[in-house]
Design a protein around this motif. Structure first.
Motif, PDB file in Angstrom:
ATOM      1  N   PHE A  33       0.540  -1.387  -0.028  1.00  0.00           N
ATOM      2  CA  PHE A  33      -0.095  -0.052  -0.429  1.00  0.00           C
ATOM      3  C   PHE A  33       0.806   1.242  -0.305  1.00  0.00           C
ATOM      4  N   ILE A  63      -6.805  -5.928   0.080  1.00  0.00           N
ATOM      5  CA  ILE A  63      -6.538  -4.987   0.976  1.00  0.00           C
ATOM      6  C   ILE A  63      -5.964  -4.496   2.399  1.00  0.00           C
ATOM      7  N   LYS A 101      -9.115   1.993  -2.135  1.00  0.00           N
ATOM      8  CA  LYS A 101      -8.295   0.938  -2.175  1.00  0.00           C
ATOM      9  C   LYS A 101      -8.287   0.320  -0.155  1.00  0.00           C
ATOM     10  N   SER A 132       0.348   7.331  -6.572  1.00  0.00           N
ATOM     11  CA  SER A 132      -0.528   6.424  -6.546  1.00  0.00           C
ATOM     12  C   SER A 132      -1.761   7.765  -6.289  1.00  0.00           C
ATOM     13  N   HIS A 158      -6.115   7.482  -0.592  1.00  0.00           N
ATOM     14  CA  HIS A 158      -5.399   6.858  -2.101  1.00  0.00           C
ATOM     15  C   HIS A 158      -6.914   5.831  -2.714  1.00  0.00           C
ATOM     16  N   TYR A 159      -6.515   5.426  -4.070  1.00  0.00           N
ATOM     17  CA  TYR A 159      -7.670   4.935  -5.006  1.00  0.00           C
ATOM     18  C   TYR A 159      -6.840   4.215  -6.064  1.00  0.00           C
ATOM     19  N   GLN A 160      -6.940   3.425  -6.234  1.00  0.00           N
ATOM     20  CA  GLN A 160      -6.576   2.625  -7.842  1.00  0.00           C
ATOM     21  C   GLN A 160      -8.004   2.431  -8.695  1.00  0.00           C
TER      22      GLN A 160
END
Length: 233
Positions: free
Chosen positions: A111, A156, A150, A117, A183-185
């Motif tokens: 992470f 995760i 995330k 990110s 935070h993102y994906q």
């Protein structure tokens, strides 16, 4: 580098001047405002005159004025100084950086929380993020519908619970205190939008008073040997 209009959607709003940039309200899906510009001047010359002590350098007004530049370099410097003055008069605190690379975050290998990110910005007071890439690889934003937080990805989240190893009622606080929730994906079909060079962007942040979702964005991976010139506040 002009904006790829095929990628502009309900998220991005284009304006014609600085007044519109700072006065247009965010609402609904619209959380990124761009003052689209085509700048003159040699920003590469300016960047190459700056010596780095490490991976990046912050340029103060005095540093800019001391640079010995050609006519094209002077044009670039005048634009930078004008942009900084506009933002300062607006009440912002712009910072001008020459960047070779950002330090990577390896504290939690599963992470990373560095600026490479996809992430959103948060502030304890109502504010906006302003940024402009004058030279080098530009930043990217991602439509919120094409991003997943995330901490909500099951595998995760399970690793984060193992890392936390505490009472359930403190887990969400742990995520916030360590900025994991910012935070993102990108989803598999996502199409990031390049912010281009020369344009000043205003991005919505995470704050309870915001009328839109925060804008998901990230720094680009720099091309080997190429620096970036970035204004951010």
């Amino acid at each position: 580098m002009m904006i790829d209009l095929s990628l502009v959607n309900e998220q991005v709003h284009l304006v014609r001047n600085f007044k519109e940039l700072v006065s247009t309200p965010f609402h609904g899906e619209m959380n990124a405002i761009c003052w689209e510009r085509e700048l003159k001047g040699d920003f590469a010359e300016l960047v190459n005159k700056v010596s780095l002590d490490g991976s990046m350098a912050t340029l103060e007004l005095e540093d800019l004025l001391e640079l010995q530049l050609t006519e094209e370099g002077n044009l670039a410097r005048d634009i930078l100084m004008h942009d900084l003055e506009l933002l300062k008069l607006h009440g912002a605190s712009p910072v001008l950086n020459v960047i070779e690379y950002y330090e990577r975050d390896d504290a939690y290998p599963f992470f990373p929380t560095d600026v490479y990110s996809f992430h959103v910005d948060r502030s304890p007071i109502p504010a906006d993020t302003f940024l402009c890439t004058y030279y080098g690889a530009p930043s990217e934003i991602l439509p919120n519908a094409q991003a997943q937080q995330k901490v909500l990805v099951p595998e995760i989240r399970e690793k984060l619970r193992e890392l936390y190893n505490g009472a359930d009622d403190g887990f969400e606080t742990f995520l916030t205190e360590h900025f994991f929730d910012l935070h993102y994906q990108a989803k598999p079909y996502a199409r990031p939008i390049s912010l281009g060079t020369g344009h000043i962007w205003r991005l919505a942040i995470d704050h309870p008073e915001m009328q839109s979702l925060p804008c998901v964005h990230r720094a680009p991976l720099e091309a080997t040997g190429q620096k970036r010139l970035l204004m951010i506040c």
